[in-house]
Design a protein around this motif. Structure first.
Motif, mmCIF file in Angstrom:
data_model
loop_
_atom_site.group_PDB
_atom_site.id
_atom_site.type_symbol
_atom_site.label_atom_id
_atom_site.label_comp_id
_atom_site.label_asym_id
_atom_site.label_seq_id
_atom_site.Cartn_x
_atom_site.Cartn_y
_atom_site.Cartn_z
ATOM 1 N N MET A 192 -52.322 -47.007 -39.817
ATOM 2 C CA MET A 192 -52.377 -46.923 -38.444
ATOM 3 C C MET A 192 -52.086 -45.499 -37.886
ATOM 4 N N ASN B 41 -51.109 -42.051 -35.599
ATOM 5 C CA ASN B 41 -49.928 -41.174 -34.501
ATOM 6 C C ASN B 41 -49.978 -40.242 -33.510
ATOM 7 N N VAL C 279 -51.552 -45.438 -30.219
ATOM 8 C CA VAL C 279 -51.148 -44.909 -31.434
ATOM 9 C C VAL C 279 -52.413 -44.891 -32.014
ATOM 10 N N HIS C 280 -53.596 -46.032 -31.554
ATOM 11 C CA HIS C 280 -54.817 -45.998 -32.553
ATOM 12 C C HIS C 280 -55.889 -45.723 -31.614
ATOM 13 N N ASP D 285 -57.419 -47.733 -28.854
ATOM 14 C CA ASP D 285 -56.353 -48.792 -28.712
ATOM 15 C C ASP D 285 -56.873 -48.519 -26.327
ATOM 16 N N TYR E 55 -51.834 -50.360 -31.429
ATOM 17 C CA TYR E 55 -51.827 -50.253 -32.903
ATOM 18 C C TYR E 55 -53.267 -50.543 -33.439
ATOM 19 N N VAL F 208 -43.024 -47.118 -33.348
ATOM 20 C CA VAL F 208 -44.104 -45.710 -34.128
ATOM 21 C C VAL F 208 -42.931 -44.904 -34.314
ATOM 22 N N GLY G 188 -44.677 -53.847 -34.140
ATOM 23 C CA GLY G 188 -44.759 -52.738 -34.202
ATOM 24 C C GLY G 188 -42.826 -53.104 -35.611
#
Length: 522
Positions: free
Chosen positions: A1, A3, A13-14, A17, A64, A296, A384
């Motif tokens: 993933m 950040n 994050v991705h 998203d 994510y 994260v 998470g």
């Protein structure tokens, strides 16, 4: 993933998203402009999600790189996304999941790292040197608490190499269906707690005498030696029952426990720290009081440290079934083999049935505090949470109360309750625990060191004397996941060696043990 930060205001994050979380302490006001062009339609608190695109009713909400729910109604770009407008999706079906399909990542062994621990005759290594006094029934808890105070004041100063004496009190032992199939869970938990390496094989058992759970059951792996109220007490005695008719009054009972404790303290006092390889670490990873930063900052850093410990030949447990269930499809491919993958699914199935019997479901998680920290539902929380497991293959799966069997990464099935999870990880044999938190908690265990890692810097600053490590620096760009992961790894070695003390130990913040008892109570 991935950040990735945008304009230092939010974290996405991705790349797939369609939401991001707000970094800023105090949140962002309406009208704030994000780097990719989104304008906040409403104020959004720190850690909470902002829609980066318009999301129509029924469309997926993605964080994510995974769907965490669908929109209950249309959500405009720049709106606040939270539990009020996110529909909880169905849990992943447990049939036909990919098992052991991901090759183990290439990682060089991590050699040369050591800590100073207490090696036991069975080969295990403790990070503390503690006299444990367990009970066969809750009826005697007041007595053990009384005696522990006396031992600390009157005896412990004479044994400088013993770190502590602790009462392993619990609420089990009588008024329970002791022969019900599920009773094996609390019974083996108590048996295995007595085997924790930090007790050095010197656990004492205080019983009442009429309870269903007989004291000898708790030390079945050791020679059973009953304390006899005589002038020549056996220094190896490990069981005392208060209803023994030779005791005349409470003070004689206390004198007997004190005499028995003296024999065990003398043996524990002979233990010395010695240099041990990092492969002797058995670390439990847990989170509590989580927020949207958990997945994260702190949990990825813990996952990085998990991989370091595994590379060093050590053992790591991650747990909390309800905080794994909705992300289990990401874990089954990492199973070392199909048997391990099936064992992971069996634990999920068992817990699904357990919740159904109690007329509960997974929507009972997250807590109100988790939601205030930006977590909308258990799917987001689970995605998470599992990051604490790093990237190593899952070597084994153990049930509630079982002992760890293999080195490497183990899934230890436990409820998500902080206290029950900690108790079960203690029974599994951990000699140190790492606990991440975003909302804050004074949680600690007297039996093993507990390192607390904050997910955000604001918490670390407010609770400067309770938090051991600030992972919030990852969100602000002041440190990388690897930086904090290595820092945590070195802190684990220092605290396991007694060179440093975790804040919970320094402050004496220790929670009671809480057994998981899925069996009936009579």
């Amino acid at each position: 993933m991935e950040n990735r930060q945008e304009n230092n205001l939010v974290i996405k994050v991705h790349e797939s998203d369609n939401v991001a979380i707000v970094i800023q302490a105090g949140g962002l006001p309406a009208g704030s402009q994000l780097g990719e062009g989104t304008t906040l339609a409403v104020p959004i608190p720190q850690g909470h999600k902002v829609a980066l695109t318009a999301i129509a009713e029924g469309e997926p909400i993605v964080r994510y790189g995974e769907v965490i729910g669908t929109a209950l109604a249309g959500i405009a770009r720049g709106d606040h996304v939270n539990e009020t407008n996110v529909r909880l999706p169905e849990a992943p079906a447990l049939e036909n999941m990919p098992l052991a399909t991901r090759p183990a990542p290439s990682a060089e062994p991590l050699d040369g790292y050591t800590f100073e621990g207490f090696r036991n005759s069975d080969g295990s290594v403790g990070t503390k040197n503690v006299l444990g006094i367990t009970t066969s029934v809750q009826c005697v808890a007041g007595t053990t608490d009384y005696v522990v105070r006396r031992i600390k004041n009157e005896l412990l100063p004479n044994y400088p190499n013993v770190d502590d004496v602790v009462a392993l009190n619990h609420t089990y032992g009588c008024g329970v269906a002791i022969n019900a199939p599920a009773a094996i869970v609390p019974i083996r938990t108590l048996q295995n707690i007595a085997l924790n390496p930090n007790f050095g094989g010197e656990v004492m058992v205080i019983g009442l005498g009429c309870e269903k759970l007989q004291p000898s059951t708790l030390v079945s792996d050791q020679p059973v030696k009953i304390y006899e109220n005589s002038q020549a007490a056996d220094p190896d005695a490990n069981i005392l029952s208060l209803q023994d008719e030779s005791f005349m009054g409470f003070e004689e009972m206390v004198d007997g426990i004190m005499a028995m404790a003296k024999g065990h303290l003398e043996k524990l006092d002979r233990r010395r720290r010695e240099t041990c390889p990092a492969s002797e670490l058995i670390v439990g990873m847990q989170c509590g009081g989580s927020d949207a930063f958990s997945g994260v900052t702190a949990n990825p850093a813990v996952g990085f440290a998990t991989d370091l410990i595994v590379r060093a030949g050590g053992s790591v447990m991650f747990s909390e079934v309800t905080e794994v269930r909705d992300a289990v499809h990401l874990l089954t491919p990492r199973a070392a083999d199909e048997q391990v993958g099936q064992a992971l699914l069996q634990q999920m199935q068992w817990y699904d049935r357990y919740l159904e019997q109690g007329q509960a479901d997974r929507s009972a998680n997250p807590s109100p505090g988790n939601k205030r920290g930006g977590l909308s539902n258990v799917v987001e929380k689970a995605l998470g949470s599992i990051i604490k497991s790093g990237n190593s293959p899952i070597a084994d799966v153990i049930g509630p109360g079982e002992r760890i069997r293999k080195r490497g990464l183990t899934f230890a099935a436990t409820p998500a309750s902080d206290f029950i999870c900690g108790t079960l990880q203690l029974a599994a044999g951990m000699n140190l625990q790492v606990f991440t938190t975003g909302r804050g908690t004074p949680y600690g265990l007297s039996m093993v060191p507990v390192i607390k890692v904050s997910t955000n810097t604001a918490l670390s600053q407010r609770w400067h004397d309770i938090i051991d490590l600030d992972a919030g620096r990852i969100a602000t760009g002041d440190a990388s996941i690897a930086d904090v992961g290595w820092e945590l790894f070195h802190m684990i070695l220092d605290i396991a060696s007694g060179r440093k003390q975790a804040a919970a130990d320094r402050l004496g913040l220790h929670n009671d043990l809480v057994l998981f008892n899925p069996a009936p109570v009579t």
